[in-house]
Design a protein around this motif. Structure first.
Motif, PDB file in Angstrom:
ATOM      1  N   VAL A  74       5.517   0.481 -15.474  1.00  0.00           N
ATOM      2  CA  VAL A  74       6.442  -0.624 -15.711  1.00  0.00           C
ATOM      3  C   VAL A  74       7.761  -0.173 -15.096  1.00  0.00           C
ATOM      4  O   VAL A  74       8.284   0.880 -15.444  1.00  0.00           O
ATOM      5  N   SER A  75       8.267  -0.965 -14.169  1.00  0.00           N
ATOM      6  CA  SER A  75       9.414  -0.528 -13.376  1.00  0.00           C
ATOM      7  C   SER A  75      10.485  -1.604 -13.261  1.00  0.00           C
ATOM      8  O   SER A  75      10.191  -2.789 -13.155  1.00  0.00           O
ATOM      9  N   ILE A  98       9.574   5.576  -6.310  1.00  0.00           N
ATOM     10  CA  ILE A  98      10.001   4.834  -7.496  1.00  0.00           C
ATOM     11  C   ILE A  98       8.839   4.145  -8.207  1.00  0.00           C
ATOM     12  O   ILE A  98       8.977   3.693  -9.344  1.00  0.00           O
ATOM     13  N   PHE A  99       7.705   4.052  -7.547  1.00  0.00           N
ATOM     14  CA  PHE A  99       6.506   3.420  -8.087  1.00  0.00           C
ATOM     15  C   PHE A  99       5.331   4.345  -7.749  1.00  0.00           C
ATOM     16  O   PHE A  99       4.591   4.102  -6.794  1.00  0.00           O
ATOM     17  N   PRO A 100       5.168   5.433  -8.499  1.00  0.00           N
ATOM     18  CA  PRO A 100       4.260   6.525  -8.085  1.00  0.00           C
ATOM     19  C   PRO A 100       2.773   6.244  -8.282  1.00  0.00           C
ATOM     20  O   PRO A 100       2.044   7.014  -8.900  1.00  0.00           O
ATOM     21  N   ILE A 101       2.306   5.184  -7.697  1.00  0.00           N
ATOM     22  CA  ILE A 101       0.909   4.781  -7.842  1.00  0.00           C
ATOM     23  C   ILE A 101      -0.051   5.806  -7.233  1.00  0.00           C
ATOM     24  O   ILE A 101      -1.076   6.142  -7.832  1.00  0.00           O
ATOM     25  N   THR A 138       1.186   0.671   1.136  1.00  0.00           N
ATOM     26  CA  THR A 138       1.692   0.006   2.342  1.00  0.00           C
ATOM     27  C   THR A 138       1.903  -1.490   2.128  1.00  0.00           C
ATOM     28  O   THR A 138       2.542  -2.136   2.947  1.00  0.00           O
ATOM     29  N   ASP A 139       1.364  -2.024   1.043  1.00  0.00           N
ATOM     30  CA  ASP A 139       1.542  -3.446   0.715  1.00  0.00           C
ATOM     31  C   ASP A 139       2.717  -3.685  -0.233  1.00  0.00           C
ATOM     32  O   ASP A 139       2.889  -4.793  -0.734  1.00  0.00           O
ATOM     33  N   LEU A 140       3.504  -2.638  -0.486  1.00  0.00           N
ATOM     34  CA  LEU A 140       4.639  -2.744  -1.395  1.00  0.00           C
ATOM     35  C   LEU A 140       5.962  -2.706  -0.646  1.00  0.00           C
ATOM     36  O   LEU A 140       6.076  -2.072   0.406  1.00  0.00           O
ATOM     37  N   THR A 141       6.944  -3.374  -1.200  1.00  0.00           N
ATOM     38  CA  THR A 141       8.312  -3.310  -0.692  1.00  0.00           C
ATOM     39  C   THR A 141       9.255  -3.351  -1.890  1.00  0.00           C
ATOM     40  O   THR A 141       8.811  -3.396  -3.036  1.00  0.00           O
ATOM     41  N   LEU A 200       7.539   4.492 -17.316  1.00  0.00           N
ATOM     42  CA  LEU A 200       8.691   3.664 -16.992  1.00  0.00           C
ATOM     43  C   LEU A 200       9.447   4.276 -15.823  1.00  0.00           C
ATOM     44  O   LEU A 200       9.731   5.481 -15.836  1.00  0.00           O
ATOM     45  N   THR A 201       9.766   3.452 -14.821  1.00  0.00           N
ATOM     46  CA  THR A 201      10.567   3.935 -13.698  1.00  0.00           C
ATOM     47  C   THR A 201      11.711   2.983 -13.438  1.00  0.00           C
ATOM     48  O   THR A 201      11.626   1.791 -13.744  1.00  0.00           O
ATOM     49  N   ALA A 202      12.770   3.509 -12.884  1.00  0.00           N
ATOM     50  CA  ALA A 202      13.932   2.699 -12.510  1.00  0.00           C
ATOM     51  C   ALA A 202      14.344   3.047 -11.092  1.00  0.00           C
ATOM     52  O   ALA A 202      13.975   4.094 -10.562  1.00  0.00           O
TER      53      ALA A 202
END
Length: 143
Positions: free
Chosen positions: A27-28, A83-86, A58-61, A140-142
């Motif tokens: 959740v970010s 920031i979104f460590p998937i 690669t589908d994230l921005t 949680l990320t910010a």
């Protein structure tokens, strides 16, 4: 002894099982979204986006309204894992550090001035998404 918490306090939730038995969800508030999704309104946005668990990085921005001096999105756009460590969560799952990665994740843009709306509408909606996800824990990320 009874502990009185503020209405906006986050209650302590003890961990009930080992991390290796937990599925994690991100959740970010970093403004991450799929390139195919509507960008966040940088003038102030109280909406959120659902990101599928099998997303390719690669589908994230990133779209965010915070001043560049406070949150420069140039690097996160190059590597959203910052920031979104998937991909890190997937690696942890492969190594057995965690049980798995949730089927969906939630993101929003944290730079929004309509805090009453966020508290009354957005946060409860996100909480429902988290509850329905059946994830054992949330990262949680910010931005």
């Amino acid at each position: 002894m009874s502990v009185q918490l503020s209405r906006k306090a986050i209650p302590y939730t003890p961990v009930s099982k080992p991390l290796s038995e937990m599925t994690l969800m991100i959740v970010s508030t970093a403004g991450v979204h799929l390139t195919s999704q509507e960008a966040f309104d940088t003038a102030g946005d109280t909406t959120y986006r659902v990101i599928p668990g099998d997303v390719l990085v690669t589908d994230l921005t990133v779209t965010h309204g915070a001043p560049k001096a406070e949150y420069d999105t140039d690097e996160p756009k190059k590597d959203p894992n910052t920031i979104f460590p998937i991909d890190r969560l997937r690696a942890f799952a492969e190594e057995g550090i965690i049980k798995g990665v949730a089927e969906k994740h939630i993101t929003m843009m944290g730079y929004a001035m309509r805090l009453n709306e966020i508290n009354a509408v957005t946060v409860p909606a996100i909480a429902k998404e988290v509850d329905r996800s059946r994830a054992d824990a949330v990262l949680l990320t910010a931005g």
